[in-house]
Design a protein around this motif. Structure first.
Motif, PDB file in Angstrom:
ATOM      1  N   LEU A 118       0.477  -1.581   0.197  1.00 50.21           N
ATOM      2  CA  LEU A 118       0.118   0.402  -0.047  1.00 50.21           C
ATOM      3  C   LEU A 118       0.561   0.777   0.166  1.00 50.21           C
ATOM      4  O   LEU A 118       1.759   1.598   0.979  1.00 50.21           O
ATOM      5  N   GLU A 119       0.421   2.228  -0.612  1.00 50.54           N
ATOM      6  CA  GLU A 119       1.363   3.588  -0.954  1.00 50.54           C
ATOM      7  C   GLU A 119       0.632   4.182   0.490  1.00 50.54           C
ATOM      8  O   GLU A 119       0.105   3.869   1.422  1.00 50.54           O
ATOM      9  N   PRO A 120       1.940   4.862   1.109  1.00 55.71           N
ATOM     10  CA  PRO A 120       1.571   5.489   2.524  1.00 55.71           C
ATOM     11  C   PRO A 120       0.625   5.310   3.144  1.00 55.71           C
ATOM     12  O   PRO A 120      -0.067   5.920   3.754  1.00 55.71           O
ATOM     13  N   GLU A 121       0.349   6.541   1.954  1.00 56.12           N
ATOM     14  CA  GLU A 121      -1.934   7.705   2.693  1.00 56.12           C
ATOM     15  C   GLU A 121      -1.851   7.055   2.276  1.00 56.12           C
ATOM     16  O   GLU A 121      -2.956   7.132   3.770  1.00 56.12           O
ATOM     17  N   VAL A 122      -2.499   6.069   1.783  1.00 58.50           N
ATOM     18  CA  VAL A 122      -3.722   4.191   1.796  1.00 58.50           C
ATOM     19  C   VAL A 122      -3.542   3.899   2.888  1.00 58.50           C
ATOM     20  O   VAL A 122      -4.699   3.561   3.589  1.00 58.50           O
ATOM     21  N   GLU A 123      -2.231   3.301   3.419  1.00 61.18           N
ATOM     22  CA  GLU A 123      -2.127   3.160   4.369  1.00 61.18           C
ATOM     23  C   GLU A 123      -2.210   3.211   5.660  1.00 61.18           C
ATOM     24  O   GLU A 123      -3.046   3.131   6.440  1.00 61.18           O
ATOM     25  N   ALA A 124      -2.212   5.173   6.046  1.00 63.54           N
ATOM     26  CA  ALA A 124      -2.835   5.171   7.077  1.00 63.54           C
ATOM     27  C   ALA A 124      -4.154   5.477   6.991  1.00 63.54           C
ATOM     28  O   ALA A 124      -4.632   5.680   7.328  1.00 63.54           O
ATOM     29  N   TRP A 125      -4.880   5.764   6.186  1.00 65.76           N
ATOM     30  CA  TRP A 125      -6.408   6.027   6.209  1.00 65.76           C
ATOM     31  C   TRP A 125      -7.013   4.647   6.551  1.00 65.76           C
ATOM     32  O   TRP A 125      -7.960   4.748   6.832  1.00 65.76           O
ATOM     33  N   VAL A 126      -6.748   3.379   6.150  1.00 59.92           N
ATOM     34  CA  VAL A 126      -6.845   1.871   6.602  1.00 59.92           C
ATOM     35  C   VAL A 126      -7.042   2.412   8.467  1.00 59.92           C
ATOM     36  O   VAL A 126      -8.154   2.124   8.678  1.00 59.92           O
TER      37      VAL A 126
END
Length: 131
Positions: A118-126
């Motif tokens: 996952l891109e870091p932004e998507v990982e943070a979103w999750v």
């Protein structure tokens, strides 16, 4: 009319403006299970921003919405579709797919999550998402 009801109506109007763009993006299919020829509705992927945001919206069918909204009704086999949607180029679709997979706690969902980057932004979103 109550203030809360009025705010809800304004939010709904804001979300309905995204319908045409979501139809185009999704090809008139559920962005999670790819069901077509069924009713689709706008779903805001948590955490929900104060103002309607296209980037937080996905188009989903009633079956997916019902199972997201009612975790005890989730049917594991229905969510095998997430094996494809976790690779979506749409961050909101990818984020909710990963979150749902992590909540399923099955052998096949764990295997899918192990293969995922996952891109870091998507990982943070999750990490911020609560379903």
């Amino acid at each position: 009319m109550s203030k809360g009801h009025h705010q809800h109506q304004l939010r709904h109007q804001g979300l309905s403006m995204f319908g045409k763009d979501l139809t185009r993006r999704s090809g008139a299919c559920c962005e999670l299970c790819e069901a077509s020829g069924v009713g689709l509705s706008v779903y805001e992927v948590p955490p929900i921003p104060a103002d309607p945001d296209f980037e937080h919206c996905i188009f989903i069918c009633d079956t997916c919405r019902d199972q997201i909204d009612h975790p005890k009704r989730r049917v594991g086999d229905h969510w095998r579709c997430l094996g494809k949607s976790i690779w979506s180029s749409v961050p909101a679709v990818q984020a909710i797919s990963v979150k749902l997979l992590s909540q399923l706690q099955t052998d096949w969902s764990a295997e899918l999550l192990e293969t995922l980057y996952l891109e870091p932004e998507v990982e943070a979103w999750v990490d911020q998402m609560e379903l």
